[in-house]
Write a protein that holds these residues in place. Structure first.
Motif, PDB file in Angstrom:
ATOM      1  N   ASN A  30      43.524  37.721  46.851  1.00  0.00           N
ATOM      2  CA  ASN A  30      43.825  38.097  48.234  1.00  0.00           C
ATOM      3  C   ASN A  30      45.135  38.858  48.378  1.00  0.00           C
ATOM      4  O   ASN A  30      45.425  39.407  49.453  1.00  0.00           O
ATOM      5  CB  ASN A  30      43.866  36.848  49.117  1.00  0.00           C
ATOM      6  N   ASN A  31      45.917  38.924  47.318  1.00  0.00           N
ATOM      7  CA  ASN A  31      47.190  39.654  47.373  1.00  0.00           C
ATOM      8  C   ASN A  31      47.024  41.145  47.098  1.00  0.00           C
ATOM      9  O   ASN A  31      48.001  41.891  47.145  1.00  0.00           O
ATOM     10  CB  ASN A  31      48.176  39.078  46.362  1.00  0.00           C
ATOM     11  N   PHE A  32      45.794  41.586  46.844  1.00  0.00           N
ATOM     12  CA  PHE A  32      45.594  42.974  46.418  1.00  0.00           C
ATOM     13  C   PHE A  32      44.528  43.661  47.273  1.00  0.00           C
ATOM     14  O   PHE A  32      43.583  43.028  47.763  1.00  0.00           O
ATOM     15  CB  PHE A  32      45.196  43.018  44.943  1.00  0.00           C
ATOM     16  N   GLN A  33      44.685  44.988  47.433  1.00  0.00           N
ATOM     17  CA  GLN A  33      43.780  45.778  48.276  1.00  0.00           C
ATOM     18  C   GLN A  33      42.635  46.402  47.494  1.00  0.00           C
ATOM     19  O   GLN A  33      41.534  46.580  48.029  1.00  0.00           O
ATOM     20  CB  GLN A  33      44.554  46.920  48.946  1.00  0.00           C
ATOM     21  N   TYR A  34      42.892  46.778  46.226  1.00  0.00           N
ATOM     22  CA  TYR A  34      41.953  47.633  45.512  1.00  0.00           C
ATOM     23  C   TYR A  34      41.467  46.970  44.215  1.00  0.00           C
ATOM     24  O   TYR A  34      42.121  46.056  43.683  1.00  0.00           O
ATOM     25  CB  TYR A  34      42.600  48.978  45.172  1.00  0.00           C
ATOM     26  N   THR A  35      40.332  47.472  43.745  1.00  0.00           N
ATOM     27  CA  THR A  35      39.778  46.959  42.491  1.00  0.00           C
ATOM     28  C   THR A  35      39.265  48.096  41.617  1.00  0.00           C
ATOM     29  O   THR A  35      38.977  49.207  42.087  1.00  0.00           O
ATOM     30  CB  THR A  35      38.600  45.994  42.744  1.00  0.00           C
ATOM     31  N   MET A  36      39.153  47.809  40.329  1.00  0.00           N
ATOM     32  CA  MET A  36      38.382  48.602  39.386  1.00  0.00           C
ATOM     33  C   MET A  36      37.611  47.603  38.528  1.00  0.00           C
ATOM     34  O   MET A  36      37.966  46.413  38.489  1.00  0.00           O
ATOM     35  CB  MET A  36      39.279  49.501  38.534  1.00  0.00           C
ATOM     36  N   SER A  37      36.544  48.041  37.869  1.00  0.00           N
ATOM     37  CA  SER A  37      35.676  47.070  37.199  1.00  0.00           C
ATOM     38  C   SER A  37      35.240  47.562  35.819  1.00  0.00           C
ATOM     39  O   SER A  37      35.270  48.768  35.520  1.00  0.00           O
ATOM     40  CB  SER A  37      34.456  46.767  38.064  1.00  0.00           C
ATOM     41  N   PHE A  38      34.797  46.589  35.003  1.00  0.00           N
ATOM     42  CA  PHE A  38      34.375  46.857  33.630  1.00  0.00           C
ATOM     43  C   PHE A  38      33.139  46.012  33.306  1.00  0.00           C
ATOM     44  O   PHE A  38      33.031  44.862  33.737  1.00  0.00           O
ATOM     45  CB  PHE A  38      35.463  46.475  32.631  1.00  0.00           C
ATOM     46  N   VAL A  39      32.240  46.594  32.539  1.00  0.00           N
ATOM     47  CA  VAL A  39      31.232  45.829  31.802  1.00  0.00           C
ATOM     48  C   VAL A  39      31.605  45.996  30.339  1.00  0.00           C
ATOM     49  O   VAL A  39      31.532  47.101  29.789  1.00  0.00           O
ATOM     50  CB  VAL A  39      29.799  46.334  32.052  1.00  0.00           C
ATOM     51  N   GLY A  40      32.063  44.920  29.714  1.00  0.00           N
ATOM     52  CA  GLY A  40      32.618  45.048  28.378  1.00  0.00           C
ATOM     53  C   GLY A  40      32.085  44.024  27.400  1.00  0.00           C
ATOM     54  O   GLY A  40      31.353  43.099  27.754  1.00  0.00           O
ATOM     55  N   PHE A  41      32.453  44.220  26.129  1.00  0.00           N
ATOM     56  CA  PHE A  41      32.167  43.232  25.092  1.00  0.00           C
ATOM     57  C   PHE A  41      33.473  42.892  24.387  1.00  0.00           C
ATOM     58  O   PHE A  41      34.437  43.680  24.418  1.00  0.00           O
ATOM     59  CB  PHE A  41      31.117  43.746  24.103  1.00  0.00           C
ATOM     60  N   LEU A  42      33.519  41.715  23.767  1.00  0.00           N
ATOM     61  CA  LEU A  42      34.736  41.237  23.119  1.00  0.00           C
ATOM     62  C   LEU A  42      34.540  41.201  21.615  1.00  0.00           C
ATOM     63  O   LEU A  42      33.488  40.793  21.116  1.00  0.00           O
ATOM     64  CB  LEU A  42      35.106  39.840  23.614  1.00  0.00           C
ATOM     65  N   ASN A  43      35.578  41.614  20.892  1.00  0.00           N
ATOM     66  CA  ASN A  43      35.524  41.612  19.434  1.00  0.00           C
ATOM     67  C   ASN A  43      36.889  41.218  18.892  1.00  0.00           C
ATOM     68  O   ASN A  43      37.913  41.796  19.280  1.00  0.00           O
ATOM     69  CB  ASN A  43      35.114  42.993  18.913  1.00  0.00           C
TER      70      ASN A  43
END
Length: 304
Positions: A30-43
């Motif tokens: 709630n402290n932030f206005q904007y977002t960006m997103s990822f579909v990722g994998f971990l290695n």
């Protein structure tokens, strides 16, 4: 009683070492206005992570800006992290850490990215790589052939690979063998191919998609298979100090392409016209002539 207490203590310590304590990564969304997103994998250390307790987190100047655990996606038979990153301004430098729950290890990801409002990275086919150390990005086909079939020749020109086989060879169900850049994989469409375990119809050229180990790069390759159409007859004239040598190819099939190369480099190509082609002004050296699926080496000597 003492032995019992010591046993319980040791068991607790062992369990703590094995299972560990997951990092307490949290973000106040709630402290932030904007977002960006990822579909990722971990290695981690070259091994894909596939435990739902494994996670990735995003940071800006040490402050957690997003966290996501791995989720199993049955349609892909893979684990993905759906990560949302929060910010109030563009271009903040975002870094990442991954948590390997089995080893109870937190590792920093070398790659960073600048925050971009509403930007999205990755998908189920080409997921974003959260890896430590970084994975490789090469997408080359180093060699290609077919199981239990004689390959007369192979020509790699740019992103096209041409394979030459014997006359009469059935090319409708070839078990294809391929050697790729380390960690890379081959797809036809979205179907992953396994070297030596496939049956492909090369009546027409097939497009291979080579996906890099880090899934950031895709390269399209065109695979062409040709079979010998007929025998050709070859003649040569050696070079002399004042005139280059020549090679003549006689073949009955009109409009067939004849390719002249030396040391794997194509020098010229001609189309058979009136049953022949001639390559003139050749220096001393060993040349390869290729007609259909057949190839022949011819050495031009220097007469002094």
């Amino acid at each position: 009683m003492k032995n019992y207490i010591y046993s319980i203590l040791i068991l607790f310590l062992v369990n703590s070492a094995v299972f560990g304590q997951a990092p307490n990564w949290t973000v106040s969304e709630n402290n932030f206005q904007y977002t960006m997103s990822f579909v990722g994998f971990l290695n981690s250390d070259g091994n894909a992570l596939f435990n739902t307790n494994d996670k990735v987190a995003a940071f800006v100047n040490g402050q957690c800006r997003g966290v996501a655990n791995l989720i199993y996606v049955a349609s892909e038979n893979r684990y993905y992290a759906y990560l949302t990153v929060f910010s109030n301004v563009n271009n903040e430098n975002v870094s990442f850490k991954i948590y390997d729950s089995v080893k109870n290890v937190v590792k920093s990801v070398e790659k960073t990215i600048n925050f971009s409002i509403n930007e999205h990275y990755g998908n189920l086919f080409q997921a974003y790589s959260f890896a430590s150390p970084a994975l490789r990005s090469e997408v080359e086909i180093l060699d290609l052939g077919f199981k239990n079939i004689v390959r007369n020749d192979i020509v790699i020109s740019g992103s096209q690979i041409t394979i030459y086989l014997n006359k009469g060879q059935n090319i409708t169900a070839l078990n294809t063998l391929f050697d790729l850049s380390p960690g890379a994989s081959v797809y036809i469409g979205t179907v992953k191919q396994t070297s030596g375990v496939n049956s492909l119809d090369f009546t027409n050229p097939i497009n291979f998609k080579v996906l890099s180990e880090n899934q950031a790069i895709i390269k399209q390759w065109t695979i062409v298979v040709k079979t010998e159409s007929e025998n050709a007859t070859y003649y040569k004239k050696d070079a002399v100090c004042y005139e280059g040598g020549s090679i003549k190819v006689l073949a009955l099939l009109e409009k067939q392409e004849v390719i002249l190369s030396i040391l794997g480099v194509t020098l010229s190509s001609q189309i058979i016209n009136n049953g022949q082609v001639i390559f003139d002004n050749l220096n001393e050296g060993t040349y390869k002539i290729r007609v259909g699926g057949n190839s022949k080496e011819i050495k031009i000597n220097l007469k002094k």
